[in-house]
Enzyme design. Sequence first.
Site, PDB file in Angstrom:
ATOM      1  N   GLU A   1      -9.643  21.132  39.184  1.00 51.63           N
ATOM      2  CA  GLU A   1      -8.390  20.156  39.289  1.00 51.63           C
ATOM      3  C   GLU A   1      -8.902  19.152  40.540  1.00 51.63           C
ATOM      4  O   GLU A   1      -7.978  19.283  41.814  1.00 51.63           O
ATOM      5  CB  GLU A   1      -7.284  21.065  39.909  1.00 51.63           C
ATOM      6  CG  GLU A   1      -7.705  22.108  41.016  1.00 51.63           C
ATOM      7  CD  GLU A   1      -6.325  22.965  41.457  1.00 51.63           C
ATOM      8  OE1 GLU A   1      -5.288  22.052  41.685  1.00 51.63           O
ATOM      9  OE2 GLU A   1      -6.319  24.038  41.401  1.00 51.63           O
TER      10      GLU A   1
ATOM     11  N   TYR B   1      -5.500  10.967  46.322  1.00 51.31           N
ATOM     12  CA  TYR B   1      -4.017  10.896  46.945  1.00 51.31           C
ATOM     13  C   TYR B   1      -4.305   9.609  48.019  1.00 51.31           C
ATOM     14  O   TYR B   1      -4.903   9.645  49.013  1.00 51.31           O
ATOM     15  CB  TYR B   1      -3.712  12.183  47.589  1.00 51.31           C
ATOM     16  CG  TYR B   1      -4.005  13.065  46.475  1.00 51.31           C
ATOM     17  CD1 TYR B   1      -2.889  13.709  45.721  1.00 51.31           C
ATOM     18  CD2 TYR B   1      -5.156  14.084  46.753  1.00 51.31           C
ATOM     19  CE1 TYR B   1      -3.165  14.615  45.003  1.00 51.31           C
ATOM     20  CE2 TYR B   1      -5.446  15.153  45.928  1.00 51.31           C
ATOM     21  CZ  TYR B   1      -4.323  15.237  44.963  1.00 51.31           C
ATOM     22  OH  TYR B   1      -4.566  16.413  44.120  1.00 51.31           O
TER      23      TYR B   1
ATOM     24  N   ASP C   1       2.551  19.884  38.379  1.00 50.55           N
ATOM     25  CA  ASP C   1       1.707  20.887  38.363  1.00 50.55           C
ATOM     26  C   ASP C   1       2.763  22.070  38.100  1.00 50.55           C
ATOM     27  O   ASP C   1       3.446  22.312  39.155  1.00 50.55           O
ATOM     28  CB  ASP C   1       1.136  20.832  39.909  1.00 50.55           C
ATOM     29  CG  ASP C   1      -0.070  22.144  40.021  1.00 50.55           C
ATOM     30  OD1 ASP C   1       0.161  22.917  39.367  1.00 50.55           O
ATOM     31  OD2 ASP C   1      -0.790  21.632  41.104  1.00 50.55           O
TER      32      ASP C   1
ATOM     33  N   HIS D   1      -3.477  31.847  42.870  1.00 51.71           N
ATOM     34  CA  HIS D   1      -4.723  31.661  43.320  1.00 51.71           C
ATOM     35  C   HIS D   1      -5.169  33.193  43.450  1.00 51.71           C
ATOM     36  O   HIS D   1      -4.856  33.975  44.406  1.00 51.71           O
ATOM     37  CB  HIS D   1      -4.409  30.982  44.882  1.00 51.71           C
ATOM     38  CG  HIS D   1      -4.162  29.553  44.994  1.00 51.71           C
ATOM     39  ND1 HIS D   1      -3.277  29.057  46.128  1.00 51.71           N
ATOM     40  CD2 HIS D   1      -4.063  28.906  44.114  1.00 51.71           C
ATOM     41  CE1 HIS D   1      -3.048  27.774  45.852  1.00 51.71           C
ATOM     42  NE2 HIS D   1      -3.368  27.589  44.706  1.00 51.71           N
TER      43      HIS D   1
ATOM     44  N   ARG E   1      -3.660  14.070  40.091  1.00 49.81           N
ATOM     45  CA  ARG E   1      -4.540  15.334  39.797  1.00 49.81           C
ATOM     46  C   ARG E   1      -4.103  15.621  38.390  1.00 49.81           C
ATOM     47  O   ARG E   1      -3.481  15.436  37.718  1.00 49.81           O
ATOM     48  CB  ARG E   1      -3.892  16.326  40.718  1.00 49.81           C
ATOM     49  CG  ARG E   1      -4.563  17.808  40.673  1.00 49.81           C
ATOM     50  CD  ARG E   1      -4.249  18.720  41.761  1.00 49.81           C
ATOM     51  NE  ARG E   1      -2.777  19.140  41.674  1.00 49.81           N
ATOM     52  CZ  ARG E   1      -1.838  18.858  42.738  1.00 49.81           C
ATOM     53  NH1 ARG E   1      -2.248  17.975  43.590  1.00 49.81           N
ATOM     54  NH2 ARG E   1      -0.735  19.443  42.425  1.00 49.81           N
TER      55      ARG E   1
ATOM     56  N   HIS F   1       1.788  20.018  47.717  1.00 52.54           N
ATOM     57  CA  HIS F   1       2.887  21.198  47.357  1.00 52.54           C
ATOM     58  C   HIS F   1       4.234  20.671  47.353  1.00 52.54           C
ATOM     59  O   HIS F   1       5.092  21.274  48.139  1.00 52.54           O
ATOM     60  CB  HIS F   1       2.482  22.460  48.239  1.00 52.54           C
ATOM     61  CG  HIS F   1       1.379  23.275  47.782  1.00 52.54           C
ATOM     62  ND1 HIS F   1       0.704  24.289  48.508  1.00 52.54           N
ATOM     63  CD2 HIS F   1       0.463  22.965  46.735  1.00 52.54           C
ATOM     64  CE1 HIS F   1      -0.406  24.558  47.799  1.00 52.54           C
ATOM     65  NE2 HIS F   1      -0.663  23.778  46.677  1.00 52.54           N
TER      66      HIS F   1
ATOM     67  N   HIS G   1     -10.067  27.008  41.917  1.00 56.49           N
ATOM     68  CA  HIS G   1      -9.687  28.768  42.371  1.00 56.49           C
ATOM     69  C   HIS G   1      -9.656  29.460  41.264  1.00 56.49           C
ATOM     70  O   HIS G   1      -9.655  29.046  40.002  1.00 56.49           O
ATOM     71  CB  HIS G   1      -8.511  28.691  43.025  1.00 56.49           C
ATOM     72  CG  HIS G   1      -7.075  28.165  42.465  1.00 56.49           C
ATOM     73  ND1 HIS G   1      -6.502  28.594  41.445  1.00 56.49           N
ATOM     74  CD2 HIS G   1      -6.763  26.963  42.471  1.00 56.49           C
ATOM     75  CE1 HIS G   1      -5.482  27.996  41.058  1.00 56.49           C
ATOM     76  NE2 HIS G   1      -5.566  26.727  41.579  1.00 56.49           N
TER      77      HIS G   1
ATOM     78  N   GLU H   1      -5.508  18.800  36.190  1.00 58.66           N
ATOM     79  CA  GLU H   1      -5.586  20.330  36.515  1.00 58.66           C
ATOM     80  C   GLU H   1      -5.867  20.972  35.190  1.00 58.66           C
ATOM     81  O   GLU H   1      -4.779  21.070  34.286  1.00 58.66           O
ATOM     82  CB  GLU H   1      -5.145  21.050  37.379  1.00 58.66           C
ATOM     83  CG  GLU H   1      -5.139  22.659  37.391  1.00 58.66           C
ATOM     84  CD  GLU H   1      -4.270  23.058  38.566  1.00 58.66           C
ATOM     85  OE1 GLU H   1      -3.134  22.583  38.764  1.00 58.66           O
ATOM     86  OE2 GLU H   1      -4.877  24.077  39.023  1.00 58.66           O
TER      87      GLU H   1
ATOM     88  N   ASP I   1      -1.868  27.359  35.386  1.00 62.85           N
ATOM     89  CA  ASP I   1      -1.607  26.579  36.599  1.00 62.85           C
ATOM     90  C   ASP I   1      -2.341  25.358  35.974  1.00 62.85           C
ATOM     91  O   ASP I   1      -3.476  25.005  35.744  1.00 62.85           O
ATOM     92  CB  ASP I   1      -2.579  27.241  37.407  1.00 62.85           C
ATOM     93  CG  ASP I   1      -2.599  26.171  38.672  1.00 62.85           C
ATOM     94  OD1 ASP I   1      -1.781  25.347  38.906  1.00 62.85           O
ATOM     95  OD2 ASP I   1      -3.374  26.626  39.683  1.00 62.85           O
TER      96      ASP I   1
ATOM     97  N   ASP J   1      23.635  39.363  50.983  1.00 67.25           N
ATOM     98  CA  ASP J   1      23.308  40.545  50.120  1.00 67.25           C
ATOM     99  C   ASP J   1      22.353  40.305  48.892  1.00 67.25           C
ATOM    100  O   ASP J   1      22.390  40.835  47.835  1.00 67.25           O
ATOM    101  CB  ASP J   1      24.552  41.447  49.747  1.00 67.25           C
ATOM    102  CG  ASP J   1      25.558  40.957  49.347  1.00 67.25           C
ATOM    103  OD1 ASP J   1      25.374  39.333  49.074  1.00 67.25           O
ATOM    104  OD2 ASP J   1      26.691  41.251  48.888  1.00 67.25           O
TER     105      ASP J   1
ATOM    106  N   HIS K   1      -8.579  18.720  48.997  1.00 63.54           N
ATOM    107  CA  HIS K   1      -8.407  19.871  48.560  1.00 63.54           C
ATOM    108  C   HIS K   1      -9.584  20.586  47.916  1.00 63.54           C
ATOM    109  O   HIS K   1     -10.350  19.801  47.126  1.00 63.54           O
ATOM    110  CB  HIS K   1      -7.124  20.308  47.742  1.00 63.54           C
ATOM    111  CG  HIS K   1      -7.101  19.685  46.528  1.00 63.54           C
ATOM    112  ND1 HIS K   1      -7.909  20.063  45.416  1.00 63.54           N
ATOM    113  CD2 HIS K   1      -6.152  18.424  46.343  1.00 63.54           C
ATOM    114  CE1 HIS K   1      -7.096  19.065  44.443  1.00 63.54           C
ATOM    115  NE2 HIS K   1      -6.371  18.004  44.949  1.00 63.54           N
TER     116      HIS K   1
HETATM  117  N1  GLY Z   1      -0.446  25.017  41.649  1.00 58.05           N
HETATM  118  C1  GLY Z   1      -1.282  25.231  42.858  1.00 58.05           C
HETATM  119  C2  GLY Z   1      -2.633  24.890  42.558  1.00 58.05           C
HETATM  120  O1  GLY Z   1      -2.990  24.089  41.754  1.00 58.05           O
HETATM  121  O2  GLY Z   1      -3.471  25.352  43.170  1.00 58.05           O
HETATM  122 MN    MN Z   2      -4.544  24.960  40.923  1.00 62.22          MN
HETATM  123 MN    MN Z   3      -1.654  23.582  40.081  1.00 63.23          MN
END
Ligand code: GLY
Ligand code: MN
Ligand code: MN
Length: 442
Positions: free
Chosen positions: A386, A390, A262, A363, A408, A245, A356, A410, A273, A42, A352
Site C-alpha cells: 500500500e 500525500y 480505505d 494489522h 494510496r 486515518h 503489514h 492498497e 484492507d 448503558d 507510513h
Molecule cells: N486501513 C489501515 C491500513 O491500511 O493499514
Molecule cells: Mn493496510
Molecule cells: Mn487500509
Amino acid sequence: MNHRSLAISSAEFARRRRRLMDSLPGGAIVLAAGHDAARNNDVDHEYRQASSFWYLTGFDEPDAVAVLRPGSHTPYALFVRPYDPTFEIWVGHRAGVRGAVGPLAANAAYPLEQLDAQLPKLLADCDTIHYALGSDDRLDGIISGLVKRRRSMAQRGLKSVRRIEDPTASIDLMRQQKSDAEIGLLQHAIDITAQGFDAAMRAAAPGVHEYEVQAALERPFRQLGSPRNGYPSIVAGGANACILHYVRNRDALGADDLLLIDAGAEYGYYTADVTRTWPVSGKFTGPQRALYDLVLESQRKAIAAVKPGVGFDDVHRVATTTLVDGLITLGILDGTTDDVMERQAYRDYYMHATSHWLGLDVHDSGPYRDDKGQTRLRPGMVLTVEPGLYFGPQAKQTPEIYQGIGIRIEDDVLVTADGCRVLSEAIPSEPSELEAIVADAR
Ligand code: GLY
Ligand code: MN
Ligand code: MN
C-alpha cells in the site's frame, strides 16, 4: 458472487490448540477472551471477540477463559457465562456450560463464577503457566494469588510455580501463516469488499458527501453477510486524503477532488484492507495523474517483488525507491535516489510502511523481524502492499499544483510457493478502468 458457506472447522480449531500445546511444552496455557466495553451510559460497543481467543477456540462470547493442559484428563476446559433465562429474554442466546462442551469441543466447562475456585485446581500440578500477564485483570489477580499460595505452601509439599511465560509470540507466529480455510475466508471478505468499492465508485460525484459514499460502500458489505467492517472506513475527498486515518467522513466532494477510500469488510472474523483513489469527476487532472501513475508503478513493482524468501523490509524498499525516483523526476525532491533514501527525505510525502500482515486483525499479528533480521516471506503469509503519496500541510514547499493531493493504492497479497497472488485484483486500479466506471455511472 459465489455464496459459499465458509467457516473454520472444529477440527481446524482443535489442530491449532494441539500445535500451540506442542510449541509450548510443559505446563498449562491460559487464554482470555475480550470483555464488553461501555460506549455511553448503558450502551456498549458492539462486542467482537479477541482475535487470538477466536483463533484458538471459535468461541465468540465475552469474558470466557480457556485452559489447555496437554496430557491431563481435561486437556481443554472453558469457563463461560452461564445460561441465563433473563439474558435470553432481553439479549438472546448464550452457549452456557452445555454449549461449550458440545459444539466447542471442550472437555469440561464451568460457569465463570467458578473461575477463582477451579482455576487453581486445574493448574495444581503445573510449574509453568503460559499466560499473557496484563491481558486480563481478573486472571492476573487469580494467577498471582495462586503463585503466592503455592510458594507459601511449598514446604508443605505443594509444587511452586516456577515460570509464568507469555504465549503471545507463539500464537502470533501461528496466525502469521494462513491455512487454506483462512485464505478462503479472506478471499470472501475481499470479494464482498470489491462489491462495496464498485458501488462507491458509482455513488461518488461532485456535491455528494463522504458519508453518502460510505453508505453506498458499506451497503453491499452488510447485504452480502459481512457483520461489520474490519476497521472504520476512510472515505476522504480532496485534502482529507492526506489525513492517514481520516474517519470523520462528513465533507462534500468537490468536482476536482480525488476520493480515497480505505475499507475492508470482515467475514468469518477475517478482514479485507483495500484502498483505491480515483477522480470524483471521472477524469484525472495532469498533476493528479502524474502522482497516481507513480504510486501505481511503485505498488506494481513492490507486488512483483513478493515471493518466498524475500524480506519484509525489501518490499518496502522497492516501493519507496520507486517513489523517490519518480519524485526526483517530477522535481519534487532534489538529489540522487541513494542520497534521498539515506536521508529519508521522502518522509514528508510517504510516511507510513508499505505493508503489514493481514488476517483476523487488519494489522495482523506476527513478527516483522527475528534474531536473524527482517522476516522472510513464506507461502501462506498475507500482507498488504500500500504505497501512497500525500501532499498535506507538511508539504507546503512543493509546487502548488500538487498540494492537497493524497493517493494510496492498497491490495491484499498472498505469498504462494512461487510468487504471490493478489487477492484483491478484481478491484480496478488502472486509471482508464477507474475513469470508465465513473463514466458508466453517469
Ligand atoms: N486501513 C489501515 C491500513 O491500511 O493499514
Ligand atoms: Mn493496510
Ligand atoms: Mn487500509
